[in-house]
Scaffold this active site. Structure first.
Site, mmCIF file in Angstrom:
data_model
loop_
_atom_site.group_PDB
_atom_site.id
_atom_site.type_symbol
_atom_site.label_atom_id
_atom_site.label_comp_id
_atom_site.label_asym_id
_atom_site.label_seq_id
_atom_site.Cartn_x
_atom_site.Cartn_y
_atom_site.Cartn_z
ATOM 1 C CD GLN A 236 -25.060 -89.430 -55.770
ATOM 2 O OE1 GLN A 236 -26.408 -90.379 -55.847
ATOM 3 N NE2 GLN A 236 -23.956 -90.220 -55.725
ATOM 4 N NE ARG A 383 -21.355 -97.458 -48.305
ATOM 5 C CZ ARG A 383 -22.125 -96.891 -47.231
ATOM 6 N NH1 ARG A 383 -23.306 -96.555 -46.957
ATOM 7 N NH2 ARG A 383 -20.979 -96.359 -46.705
ATOM 8 C CB CYS A 384 -20.838 -100.499 -56.013
ATOM 9 S SG CYS A 384 -21.964 -100.434 -57.174
ATOM 10 C CD GLU A 759 -18.921 -96.139 -54.077
ATOM 11 O OE1 GLU A 759 -18.084 -96.440 -55.088
ATOM 12 O OE2 GLU A 759 -19.786 -95.450 -54.559
#
Lengths: 805, 284
Positions: A236, A383-384, A759
């Protein structure tokens, strides 16, 4: 000429710029199975690696015998810590300032830990050889509970000097990692001690896992002739991987090329560096051949980075009328065997101190104790933004508990405590400056849309019917109002391993008026190729369909910190807009030259520069681009290119209002989500369709986490949820229908006002689902029940409340 | 998730299958849809040096309905069961149960024969076949024999089938009356937290006979004659249902797993069975 007959609206539509529901250009290849993922990469002579992993959660490694494995036809090498030690690669630094074993160095600290790396000529032989490596273990006492770990005599990390400070200050126990604090503790305690109303609750956000569709993997290829290392991987943050690989290996950075090809979901799981990457590189250096390592699903769930596992002890105080006066939170954070959290360096608990949420809380304190246990390392932002889901869940549970204590409607309690529109920019008690918001408008819109008052009436009638024995189903109304903090982040206080968290964009306009733009981020499904082209289209007047977006190759893309924490749009999106403006500024000079007027006499209009007051005289961007390459323009360099590196002045603060209506069967613990409404305010909306897709995806992951997904261990540290039979990934069958909505409060400091959205639905969704479960039982006195709310745990709530008697 | 090496065979007739089984004995296994066996091999929990794929063996498929006599070839997939209108008319509980197995993709591969022969207590068809009093046809070196579903299961993955035999066919007599298959699961693709198969016949306002079996609540499917008897000659009222449930709960022996603790499973088993009885009675 087509341009002359097109209306301005046609030209705007043709651009497919900001606000266009442009179809995702990536999906053409993804839906045809034509994506190119790490496991699709096949290089000549490529070898395959596989791990011998520990069956024990805590054991001494007494010996490793590789003879039988080496004797198997096709096995090229078996690496152990002993082989990596001369290269100082048997341990590696973590993003959190700790270090982590690459291969077991004397002991193992969690089940599934990497013990030896087998390299073989094909994948099947590698798997067979793993079975032949003989490891002699001596089992040690296992600690799976962080509270026990802080009391236990058992030392997990024998490599750490007793009593020495860790990366984030003093350690008060051998299994303690850090205490991180923010806010005014004394003032908070004073307010709480003297408050009219105080509630205290332990809120646990259980351990779970990002579990992307594609697991983690890498292909390392060391070219011994030219000294260049090429590393393909599920990264990522490819540029950071290049820098880290250079620092660890001693290979100069220009001799390392890191490529993130198509990535099948990341969700934080692919931010960190894993032993598989390091072992692939070492094996390629040793053998001179490319080496592929791709983990399987069980390895992904058991050994790569988990998320959450926060025990949050909260105290919230208020007046009798419900005005919140103070918030106190102590977190016991289970980090597993190594502190491998992915957070900006200065924030070992991420941005957890956003936990005052959307409320005007005058004083607050947060303390987070990080603790070692015999579990897999990680603690990534699934996802945050960093630890923001934990913070949002904490405050949204505390609000509900406080509402119960006050005997108030929880929607009203939120309303009277929201930060008011005129208070922005708002300084929170824990040190953040919220850039913008209009919470009351969003909340009122949400409650009106769902028919909140009618829902409450129906719920009250349901409770009465239940008490009369007419139904066995209760109804829960789950409310959630969240404020995210994304777009990490300002270089002055955000870095990863010393790299400031700016991001970048480089644009080249081709002579015929199309373009390529490269960014320091990397899409893992977010649709960057679609949306960044839209930003550029609006900024430069070149149609999005004529712009190629490229990311992930460190040899070609400008340096950037990657994609996670909803930072791509706030940071790289800003760089893109600013680079586009540089293009436009030069284009303006060229246009003025071509029209034989002064620069100030022309103005930008959709896809062209027009003469002020005489719009029939214009030069299109296509004409300008051509001129940039074929005319000698006095005082202007040929070509049309720009690069921008963007250091954001602040984070962005998306927010939203979610409502979940759920029926709960008290006899079986099953649930039926009959309505879910999600209002998101992500500032300027680049592509409504991509936003809707992001919201659907994030809500579905929130559903999974709240209603069943977990990484669970037994007392011996055995992972009980290592397959998708037990680890819950919702299918279309389990996923409810979502209704999405929005308000639009642009970020005042972002070039186009965008805030990021990927997110938000996970941050706001989890409390909405969980609060619905809690709310169903509120009439019977339930205050707090820990997630995940799977069937048996919901049944247990009902059973504990005596509803089965 | 990579299996140990194995030899793969694809015989075209049952004699060829039997010959391979005789040659390799315990080292060989037949594979129907493979949806249980292949994952076990990939996890290296089952080591099968000789894998015999049945998909090319003639005569193992097909559904035949002769009056109330129903024969289902072992290689019939769950999707075949669902799609067969004649079967849906003659014994609708099969479609109802098959629709609750896994997901459509698995049902295109997963077979009735594999489901009943594997001996996995989580599989749905064994309990259903016990409820229906089905007979399993086994073919081996000594020819063909028939074993009742109710006598077939000995322990988890242990059945009356010998290593040299192949289960070729499931047959039963469709009964008049009503039937229902109720299943609670955590999600699509999961085994049952609790499932119940109920078949009963009505005479006037009373139940003439009932058969009750439950799934994944013991190491074998549980057919409970006492539960069925508790409904016989009753109006299937609340007290009769409670008696049947109490009887069934006395016969099950669930264990704790990620689906929940024993107390929860027993409670849900009672709820699911109650629903199945009511549903079957409403259809009778």
């Amino acid at each position: 000429m087509k341009d002359e007959v097109e209306s301005r609206d046609d030209r705007v539509a043709n651009l497919k710029g900001l606000g266009s529901a442009r179809k995702r250009v990536e999906d053409v290849r993804f839906t045809q199975g034509k994506g190119n993922y790490v496991d699709d990469i096949k290089l000549p002579g490529m070898l395959h690696g596989d791990f011998v992993r520990s069956p024990y959660a805590h054991a001494r490694v007494k010996s490793i015998n590789i003879d039988a494995a080496m004797a198997l036809d096709g096995v090229v090498a078996v690496l152990t810590a002993k082989d990596l030690e001369p290269l100082s690669l048997h341990w590696m630094p973590t993003l959190a300032g700790d270090k982590q074993m690459v291969l077991a160095d004397g002991k193992v600290l969690f089940q599934g830990q990497e013990v030896a790396f087998v390299v073989a000529r094909d994948r099947y032989v590698a798997a067979d050889a793993v079975e032949l490596v003989e490891v002699d273990y001596e089992e040690l006492p296992v600690l799976t509970d962080p509270f026990e770990a802080m009391k236990s005599d058992t030392v997990l990390r024998e490599d750490l000097e007793d009593g020495a400070d860790g990366a984030h200050g003093p350690r008060r126990h051998h299994n303690h990692i850090f205490l991180w604090e923010e806010g005014d503790k004394a003032a908070t305690e004073e307010v709480i001690d003297s408050a009219e109303v105080v509630v205290e609750e332990m809120v646990y956000y259980h351990r779970t896992h990002p579990c992307p569709l594609e697991t983690c993997g890498a292909v390392a290829s060391m070219d011994k002739v030219n000294g260049k290392l090429t590393l393909y991987g599920t990264f990522q943050a490819p540029h950071v991987v290049r820098t880290v690989a250079s620092l660890l290996s001693g290979i100069e950075e220009h001799n390392i090329r890191v490529v993130s090809p198509d990535i099948g979901g990341g969700f934080g799981n692919k931010v960190g560096v894993y032993p598989g990457y390091v072992c692939s590189i070492v094996a390629s250096i040793v053998t001179g051949l490319p080496v592929k390592w791709v983990e399987d699903r069980m390895e992904n769930l058991m050994a790569t980075a988990f998320a959450r596992d926060y025990w949050m002890q909260g105290k919230i105080s208020a007046t009798k009328e419900g005005k919140i006066t103070g918030l106190h939170c102590h977190v016991t954070a289970d980090h597993g065997a190594f502190d491998a959290c992915a957070d900006p360096t200065k924030y070992p608990a991420g941005f957890f101190h956003i936990c005052t949420g959307s409320y005007d809380i005058p004083v607050a304190y947060v303390g987070v104790d990080g603790v070692y246990t015999n579990k897999a390392p990680g603690g990534v932002a699934y996802r945050c933004s960093f630890r923001v889901t934990e913070a949002a869940y904490f405050i949204e549970r505390m609000i509900e508990v406080l509402a119960m204590e006050l005997n108030m409607d929880a929607a009203e309690l939120r309303r009277i405590n929201f930060i008011r529109k005129e208070q922005f920019p708002y300084q929170s008690a824990l040190g953040w400056e919220y850039d913008s918001g209009d919470y009351h408008t969003a909340w009122d819109k949400a409650l009106t849309s769902v028919g909140y008052d009618d829902l409450r009436r129906e719920q009250a009638e349901r409770v009465e019917a239940f008490k009369r024995g007419e139904t066995r189903k209760l109804m829960g109304i789950g409310l959630s109002f969240f404020t995210e903090i994304v777009g990490a982040g300002p270089v002055k206080n955000c870095d990863i391993l010393g790299m400031g968290m700016f991001d970048s964009c480089e644009i080249r306009i081709h002579p015929t008026g199309s373009a390529i733009a490269r960014l320091g981020t990397i899409s893992q499904g977010q649709g960057h190729a679609t949306t960044f082209a839209q930003i550029l289209a609006t900024e430069t007047g070149i149609p999005a369909d004529s712009i190629t977006i490229e990311e992930g190759d460190t040899d070609t893309a400008p340096y950037g910190l990657g994609t996670y924490g909803s930072r791509s749009t706030p940071v790289a999106g800003a760089a893109t807009a600013l680079a586009g403006r540089k293009i436009r500024a030069k284009a303006q000079m060229i246009a003025a030259y071509l029209l034989e007027v002064h620069d100030d006499d022309v103005e930008f209009d959709v896809d062209r520069f027009v003469l002020k007051g005489a719009p029939e005289r214009f030069k299109t961007m296509k004409e300008i681009a051509y001129a940039a390459y074929n005319q000698a323009i006095p005082g202007i360099e040929p070509g049309l290119e720009a690069v921008s590196y963007y250091d954001p002045p602040n984070m962005t603060y998306p927010f939203g209002a979610y409502v979940c209506v759920m029926d709960v069967d008290v006899d079986t613990g099953t649930t039926d989500i009959r309505q879910f409404y999600a209002l998101d305010d992500c500032g300027t909306r680049i592509n409504p369709m991509v936003i809707e897709g992001q919201v659907h995806g994030g809500l579905t992951e929130a559903l999974a986490i709240a209603m069943g997904q977990e990484i669970a261990y037994d007392d011996l540290g055995n992972c009980k949820t290592g397959t998708l039979m037990d680890f819950f990934i919702p299918t279309a069958w389990e996923t409810p229908n979502y209704v999405t909505d929005h308000t639009e409060t642009p970020s005042p400091h972002h070039p186009i006002g965008a805030k990021g959205v990927g997110e938000s639905p996970n941050v706001g969704g989890v409390p909405a689902f969980s609060n619905a479960v809690h709310d169903a039982f509120r009439a019977f006195g339930l205050r707090q029940a820990h997630m995940p709310h799977d069937h048996w745990r919901i049944w247990q709530i009902a059973n504990d409340l005596g509803l089965h008697d | 998730m990579i299996p140990a090496p194995f030899d793969y065979y694809r015989p075209t007739d049952i004699a060829g299958v039997i010959a391979l089984l005789e040659e390799h004995g315990d080292d060989a296994r037949v594979m129907a849809g493979g949806h249980s066996l292949i994952p076990m091999m990939k996890l290296r929990m089952a080591e099968i040096p000789h894998l015999i794929d049945l998909q090319d063996v003639a005569g193992l498929g097909g559904i035949t309905i002769d009056g109330s006599e129903i024969r289902i070839g072992a290689m019939t997939t769950q999707a075949d069961l669902i799609d067969h209108e004649g079967l849906a008319a003659a014994a609708p509980i099969l479609r109802e149960a098959a629709l609750q197995i896994a997901d459509p993709q698995v049902r295109y591969m997963g077979t009735v024969g594999g489901n009943v022969a594997n001996g996995d207590p989580g599989n749905d068809m064994p309990g259903l076949m016990q409820c229906l009093d089905a007979q399993f046809t086994l073919v081996g070196p000594d020819g063909e024999r028939t074993v009742a579903a109710r006598d077939f299961y000995e322990a988890a993955y242990m059945t009356a089938r010998t290593d040299e035999e192949v289960l070729t066919c499931v047959s039963f007599t469709a009964q008049p009356g009503g039937a229902a298959y109720e299943k609670q699961k955590r999600k699509i693709g999961d085994y049952a937290t609790a499932a119940a198969a109920v078949q009963l016949t009505r005479e006037g306002s009373t139940c003439a006979a009932a058969s009750i079996a439950m799934t994944n609540l013991s190491d074998v499917p549980v057919w409970s004659p006492a539960a069925g008897a508790a409904l016989a000659d009753t109006p299937v009222d609340d007290s009769a249902i409670k008696a049947a449930v109490d009887a069934a709960l006395a016969d099950i022996d669930p264990t704790e797993d990620n689906r929940g603790p024993v107390k929860f499973k027993r409670h849900v088993a009672g709820v699911i069975l109650t629903r199945a009885i009511k549903s079957a009675w409403a259809r009778a």
